[in-house]
Structure formats: C-alpha cells, structure tokens
Design a protein around this motif. Structure first.
Motif, PDB file in Angstrom:
ATOM      1  N   LEU A  54      42.720  39.235  23.695  1.00 54.06           N
ATOM      2  CA  LEU A  54      42.649  40.562  23.082  1.00 54.06           C
ATOM      3  C   LEU A  54      43.618  40.687  21.917  1.00 54.06           C
ATOM      4  N   ALA A  55      44.804  40.070  22.074  1.00 54.50           N
ATOM      5  CA  ALA A  55      45.792  40.132  20.992  1.00 54.50           C
ATOM      6  C   ALA A  55      45.196  39.522  19.731  1.00 54.50           C
ATOM      7  N   VAL A  56      44.528  38.378  19.888  1.00 52.76           N
ATOM      8  CA  VAL A  56      43.905  37.708  18.740  1.00 52.76           C
ATOM      9  C   VAL A  56      42.832  38.606  18.136  1.00 52.76           C
ATOM     10  N   ILE A  57      41.989  39.186  19.026  1.00 56.36           N
ATOM     11  CA  ILE A  57      40.900  40.043  18.540  1.00 56.36           C
ATOM     12  C   ILE A  57      41.458  41.224  17.759  1.00 56.36           C
ATOM     13  N   ILE A  58      42.528  41.845  18.313  1.00 56.26           N
ATOM     14  CA  ILE A  58      43.117  43.011  17.634  1.00 56.26           C
ATOM     15  C   ILE A  58      43.646  42.623  16.267  1.00 56.26           C
ATOM     16  N   PHE A  59      44.304  41.477  16.224  1.00 62.81           N
ATOM     17  CA  PHE A  59      44.847  41.019  14.945  1.00 62.81           C
ATOM     18  C   PHE A  59      43.730  40.866  13.916  1.00 62.81           C
ATOM     19  N   LEU A  60      42.628  40.223  14.361  1.00 60.94           N
ATOM     20  CA  LEU A  60      41.503  40.007  13.438  1.00 60.94           C
ATOM     21  C   LEU A  60      40.884  41.336  13.012  1.00 60.94           C
TER      22      LEU A  60
END
Lengths: 250, 609
Positions: free
Chosen positions: B273-279
């Motif tokens: 989720l952290a990666v998704i939010i960053f993107l």
C-alpha cells in the motif's frame, strides 16, 4: 492599460489617505509617483494589488475591475502584478533561492509548495533571474547574510518570477545609497524597456525621476496634484507638490 | 495630543486622591491577607522555623556506614522482692557506661540517668526496652565536653515486668567511606521520571499547540473572510463530513478485521500500500496544475482522489497493526530493552485510536471545501431572489443544526429528562435565528469568520490556561490512576493552552513585510503562512518550547502533590513525615535540574536563533 477611477481609501482610524485618485497607465510605461511622506504613495500602490482594500473606486485592468473581485479571484490577478518594497521584505531566515522561488507560489499546486517543492523549470528560472540581477552565486545563502542592495535585487528576482505585466515598486531605493540606488533603478528600467513591463514606482529623489520615468504623478495629502512629464516639474510645480517651504536637494 | 491640566491645584488634589486611594487599597490588602506580625515574633514558631531551616541546609546527600554500639543497663520496674542491684560498672573504664539513681522504681517514679565517656557534644537518645522488645524513648540529652550527660525522666507506666528491664543508649560511629544516601538514590530515580514527564507533556502540548496557534493569531485570522452563504454551508457540511469520515473508517476497519489475516500478510499489505500511495501521489501531483484552471476530466480526478484517500486510511490501519505486532514481538525478544517494543506497540495503538478522528476531520474539511465550491456556483447563478431564498433556507438549516448539536452536547453532560421537547424548541430557536440572519445578510456579505475562530480559540486557550495543571491532574488521576501518566496528561493539556497562546503571540509579532510580499505574489493564505510566517516563528517557537519544558519540569515537581508522579510525590511524603533533611535533597535536585535546564535552553536558543 490600467485605469484608476475615483479611488479612495479611508483607514479605520478615519485618516483619508486617497481622495478620488484618477489616472491611467498605458501598457509599458514607466510611471513615477512622487510626494511627501504620508501623501498616500504607498497606499496607492498597495491598493492596486489590493494588499490594502480600497474604500471606493475602480481599478480597471484589461477590462476587469480589480477592486470588485473577491479575495480568492484577486489572488489569480495578483500573480501578474509584481511588487518590490522599500524594506525589501525578504524572508530573512530562508535562502535566497527559496525567496526567489516563492514568486511562483501563485502558479503552483499548493500541496507541493507546502513541502517546499518546485518544478525543475522553476529552479532554472529562479537561477536565471538571479543571474540577471548578478547574484547567482549567493543562491544558497541565507537572505539575512546579504547587504541591502543585494537583498533588493533578490526582491526584484522574486517579483520577476511571477512573470508580471505590471511591476509596483514602493520606494525601492529609499533605503539604499545613491550608487546602489542607480543600479536598482537600472534593473527596473531594463525590465521596463526590454520586457515591456509596466512599472509604477514611487520615488523620493527628483533626479531619479528625471532619469528613469516616462511620466510622473504627484500626490499631496491624498490628491493628485500633478500629472505630466518629468521635465515639466519646475520650481513652481515643485512648491505645489512639496509645499511652500520645501527646498530642492540634488 | 493631550490637553494640559486646568490648574496646578486641581492636579495636586488629583494626586492626593490617588495616593489616598492607594493607601486604602494596600490597607485592604493587608487585612485580607491577614498579615500578622505577632505570629512572626512568637518564640515557639521561631524555634520551629530555625529547626526546619537547619534541617533544610543539611540535606541527606551522603552517609557513612555506621557501627552501632549499644550501652545498656538494667532496672527493675516495679520493685519487687527480687533484690536487684543493677549491673556493676567499673568507674575507671574508658568505655561509655550508664548509671541510674536507683535500680528499682515504680512506674511513674522519677529517675536520673547519667552517662559517662560518651562522644563529646552529642545528642543522645535514651530508650527504655521492656522484655517484649517494644522500644520507648525516655528522652534526649546532650553530652558536655567530657562526654557526660544527665537525664531526668520518669519510668513509663504500663510497662510492668517482674524481670529487669533495659535502659539503652545507641551510639553510632562512622566507619568506612562516604557513600550516596538512599534518599539521593530515590531522588535521582524520581528526578529522571520528572524530566521525562516534562519532556512528554511538552512534546504532546507542542504538537497540538502548533497548528492551533495559527487560529489564535489575530493578524492571520482577520484576513479570513467568507460569504454568508458559505458560512451556512460550512456549518451544515462540517458535521456531516465528520460523520461520514467516521463511518467510512469504521466500515473499512470492520471489513479488514473480518478478513482475519496473518501477520505476514499485514506486513506485506502495508508495504504494498505504501508503494501504491507513493505512485498515486506522484500521479496526482505530477503535472503542476495552475489553480483556477479546470482539469479536463473532473470525474476521473475525483475518483482517483477518493481511491487514494481510502487507500491511505487502509494503509494507516494496517500500519498501526504492524506497529502493534512488531512491538509485541520486540517486547518479547529484547529482554531489558522490552520497553522499546512496548513503545512501538503504544505508537500503533495511538495511531489506531486517532485514525477515526483524523479521518473525520479530514472528511469534514473536504466537505467544507466542496461547500465553498457549491456556494461559489450559487453566487454565480443570475437571479438575485433565488440566491436570497437559497441563502435563507441554508442559514435556517445551518443554525438549527448548530443549536441542535450544542444542545445534544449539553445533554450528554446534564442528562435532560425531556430531550425530545428540548430538541424541538432549540431546533426552532436556531431556525429562527438562522431565518433572521438570512434575511439581514446578503448571500455574498463577507463575514469575518476568522475573527470568530480567533475569539473561540483564544477563549478556549484562556479557560484551559486558567485551570492549573495541579487541578487538572485530579481529573486525570481518576481516569488513569495515580502516577506520572496522569501527571503528563494534565501537564500536556495545560501546555497546549499555554504554548498555543505564546505561539500565537509570536505569530502576531512577526514582521509584516515578508507576509505582505508573499501575499503580493498571489500566494494563498496557507502558502503565506508556510513561506512568510513559519520561517519567522521557528526560533521563538523553539525558545518557547524549551522554556515551557523548563516550566513543566518545575510544574511536575508540584504535580506529584496531587498524585501526578514525579519528584513531587517524594517531596510531599518527606514533608509530611517531617523528614526535612530528605525533603531538602529533593529541593536541591529540583533547583539543580531547573537551573541546568535554563542554561541548556539558553545555549540551544543561542545556537538556533
């Protein structure tokens, strides 16, 4: 074309700083505003970009009455009006570069600006503006490490980041020595002549007015008492503007 | 221009009146505060005062190991047929010994105890020890320059025995090296507790006071103006937004909780989720849009924004779970450093606790910004009568809703009996107020909403500030029990108010120039704050935070008196036990810590400012 119609400002204390001031500024003109301290020069300049709310009157720019705009729309027009101040008004604890970049604040997404993020293009532009005023080497110093003349140049660079069509200058050289004063005035002159930016500049010294301004208006006690060419100010006019007991210096 | 006073005579009469007034004022002050000089001259009081001062200047910092020697003699009380002539002593010995005027006496009889060969000029306590071993102090005496003392006393009643009873003097001889006293050790423990108590409360107070202080700064808030219609919409949409935000979080949490996922999945999900939010964030903010210009596809933008928001909520929830899991496992495996694991776990729990509130507030702000867009489009619509009607309807709804919210909050406290009727009436009153306001104000009348917020925030600060943390701690002790946690909560609450006020005054004191300049670039209010205000207030904020920490250290010395933990607890105990030498140690510790804090904060201030 900027048209000021019957502009009045009454401060909450009852002081009437501007009394039905009316004049036009054609695009690309270098207009000097002269008058005694307290004659309403600063109020006039600040009313144009509505840092001070005018009490009455119109400020019509490109067919839009700026005086009637709500604050959040005025913000969008303010971006096209740069301003430099007598006391430079830099954020002293920030770097020179941040000060210059803050000129872009009106254009960028607020969310990024909170994180002090600007686009690459903005950084390049900021460096270019600093180079233009000759202090690119100071970009990463804190603003309070700079001398007065340097600070005013940063302030010009900041205003230029707005890509302005009008530049308001509120006694930009009053806190500087004569040599520096000329160099700052030359920058303003360059902006005016090369980029076609309308400059409205309040000044104290008549020799600066003669040298740089295309046209002069003089304020006395909130009234426009003179509107014409700098060369038209003779001793008689001078006494009218500055009062009977005034004497010319310089 | 001041007017000149009319005549010197009038002026002197005025001065005379002022002087007389002042005399009366201070006379009242003396009588009200019960100034009593007789009391200060009383000999007993002076003696007590001197005793306490002497104890205070002899703090119990260090002790020697002592070797006790007991010098005893025996007496028969009451007298009986058993002839008892006492214990024989050799008068030529150089060891200390005791003699009695009689070796057999009835309870209540006078007796003279003499001691020889004691330490010179020493205070001696004589004890009476019956066979059951319960000691009783007979009296005290001071030895003269020969180590001799005489004590006249009485045999205690109710200590009868047919066996000889002991009269004893205990003398202590210093032996070995100087060492730190137990009091000093306890004081050290408690002063560390005090420092951390103050640190935590200052940190928490600072975190909350920072954003709040801007709302209490007049120079910023007086710029905030909103159209009347927009105020009505805000009043309606703020609570609705909060409610929706709260519900969304609850639904999300319930939904995730039903999945019963394994810890590994939680961690992986969190990272994903952290990666998704960053993107997503990069996607959202990649093209720097010019404010005021509309994007081509509004629906898509809203959809992606709300997806991002929900993802952030899920992420925060999972993150709190990860913290709790990691904290638990760390607490088990770290041994003596288990407290670090517990800290991480607590952080997770705090995150879980504040998540619904945070999302609620965020949702209400989104609702409010939506409201301002709606009000703008209403104001742009041409017919004036329609604008007026909409404005009146909205304001009726808004003020009725506001009154209902207030009355229901009061209902929670007062538990009204006939809440239904009260709701009806307050709704009607609120509606009437709304109607009147709606009729009076034009829809586009600019209300200085900032001033209202300023007054509310300032009032809350002032009320909270006027209640001393010593009083607040009583409430917190009821909630979380006696101890430093209650103390830190009370101090934190007080710190929010105090720092909030001090911070906001700093905001009011900034030089207006840079603010003016940033405003002139077309920056919005929040940008003006970030670029022109914050750089100016960082040094005073740090200075005030340090000052407040220092103040909290001082406060936390007191807060123990009311059960808030820290060194005050120890100090109060020792004062109550009349153990002034120990109390003195604690006072010295407080003084040392407070002055060290002062030097430290002065040093840091110099470095930063």
């Amino acid at each position: 074309m900027l048209e000021i119609n019957e502009l009045s400002k009454i401060y909450p204390g009852g002081t009437q700083a501007l009394k039905a001031v009316t004049f036009n500024v054609p695009k690309g003109q270098f207009l000097a505003v002269i008058g005694l301290s307290g004659s309403g020069k600063s109020t006039l300049l600040r009313c144009i970009n509505r840092l001070i709310e005018p009490t009455k009157g119109q400020i019509i720019w490109n067919g839009i009455d700026l005086a009637a705009l709500p604050e959040n729309e005025m913000r969008l027009y303010r971006r096209k009006i740069g301003m430099v101040f007598q006391s430079f008004n830099l954020v002293l604890r920030s770097t020179v570069l941040t000060n210059v970049l803050s000129g872009r604040l009106g254009y960028i997404n607020p969310a990024w600006s909170f994180l002090n993020r600007f686009s690459k293009q903005d950084y390049l532009d900021a460096m270019k503006q600093l180079e233009r005023v000759g202090i690119a080497d100071k970009a990463f110093q804190r603003a309070d490490e700079l001398s007065g003349g340097q600070q005013q140049r940063v302030s010009i660079a900041r205003a230029m980041m707005q890509n302005p069509e009008i530049m308001l200058a509120d006694e930009p050289v009053a806190s500087l020595d004569p040599v520096l004063a000329h160099s700052i005035m030359q920058y303003l002159d360059k902006i005016n002549k090369e980029l076609g930016v309308t400059v409205i500049c309040s000044l104290h010294f008549l020799d600066l007015v003669h040298r740089y301004a295309d046209r002069v208006i003089a304020l006395n006690n909130g009234y426009v008492v003179f509107d014409g060419l700098p060369s038209e100010i003779d001793d008689m006019k001078f006494k009218e503007i500055y009062g009977r007991d005034a004497e010319r210096v310089g | 221009m001041k007017k000149k006073s009319k005549s010197p005579f009038l002026h002197s009469i005025k001065v005379a009146f002022i002087i007389i007034g002042l005399i009366i004022l201070y006379a009242i002050g003396f009588s009200v505060t019960k100034v009593n000089l007789e009391e200060t001259k009383s000999e007993i009081r002076q003696k007590q005062l001197i005793r306490i001062i002497r104890a205070l200047v002899q703090p119990d910092l260090f002790t020697y190991d002592t070797v006790d020697t007991l010098i005893q003699t025996k007496i028969l009380a009451p007298c009986s047929e058993n002839a008892f002539t006492g214990i024989a002593v050799d008068p030529t010995t150089s060891d200390p010994y005791l003699t009695l005027s009689t070796y057999c006496a009835n309870p209540g009889d006078a007796i003279t105890i003499e001691g020889f060969n004691f330490e010179v000029s020493e205070q001696i306590f004589v004890q009476f020890i019956p066979p059951n071993g319960v000691k009783l102090t007979l009296g005290q005496a001071n030895t003269d320059e020969n180590g001799h003392f005489i004590l006249e006393t009485k045999i205690p009643k109710n200590r009868k025995s047919d066996q000889p009873q002991t009269i004893q003097v205990k003398t202590s001889v210093y032996a070995g090296n100087l060492k730190i006293s137990g009091t000093l050790k306890d004081t050290w423990d408690k002063i560390v507790e005090t420092l951390f108590l103050a640190l935590l409360s200052t940190t928490v107070g600072c975190i909350f006071a920072l954003p709040l202080s801007f709302f209490a700064a007049k120079n910023l808030m007086e710029r905030l103006k909103t159209e009347f219609i927009s105020v009505s919409l805000t009043l309606i949409l703020f609570p609705i937004g909060f409610y929706i935000g709260l519900k969304i979080v609850q639904i999300i949490i319930r939904w995730i909780s039903t999945l019963t996922i394994s810890p590994i999945f939680v961690v992986i999900g969190c990272i994903l989720l952290a990666v998704i939010i960053f993107l997503l964030l990069r996607q959202l903010f990649s093209n720097q849009k010019i404010p005021g210009e509309h994007t081509s596809n509004k629906f898509r933008s809203i959809l992606s924004k709300s997806t991002a928001a929900i993802t952030v909520v899920v992420f925060c929830f999972l993150l709190s779970k990860v913290f709790i899991l990691a904290g638990d496992s760390l607490a088990k495996s770290l041994g003596t450093f288990a407290f670090i694991g517990e800290f991480i776990r607590d952080m997770g729990e705090i995150l879980e606790m504040i998540l619904p509130v945070g999302v609620g507030i965020a949702a209400s702000f989104i609702a409010v910004s939506l409201g301002s867009k709606i009000s703008k489009s209403i104001l742009a619509a041409p017919p004036i009568w329609m604008k007026k009607i909409i404005s009146v309807v909205l304001s009726v709804a808004a003020y009725a809703g506001l009154c209902l919210l207030i009355i229901n909050a009061l209902n929670f406290l007062y538990e009204f009996k006939n809440i239904r009727e009260i709701n009806l009436y307050t709704g009607m009153i609120g509606g009437l107020v709304g109607l009147m306001l709606g009729l009076i104000f034009q829809p586009n009348y600019e209300i200085k909403i900032g001033n209202v917020i300023y007054i509310i925030t300032r009032s809350v600060f002032n009320i909270l500030r006027s209640i001393e943390s010593l009083v607040m701690v009583i409430v917190f002790v009821v909630w979380v029990g006696i101890g430093p946690f209650a103390g830190s909560l009370a101090l934190a609450l007080h710190t929010i108010a105090a720092l909030g006020k001090m911070y906001s005054e700093q905001v009011e004191n900034i030089s207006e120039g840079p603010l003016e300049a940033i405003q002139a670039t077309g920056a919005n209010l929040v940008q003006q704050v970030v670029y022109a205000v914050i750089p100016q207030i960082i040094p005073p904020y740090i200075a005030f935070t340090l000052y407040r920490w220092d103040q909290n250290v001082r406060m936390s010395t007191i807060i123990g008196f009311a059960g808030g933990g820290g060194i005050g607890f120890l100090l109060q105990q020792n004062i109550n036990l009349l153990n002034y030498r120990a109390a003195s140690v604690q006072m010295i510790a407080i003084a040392v810590v407070v002055s060290l804090m002062d030097y430290l904060s002065g040093y840091v201030r110099n470095k930063i400012v």
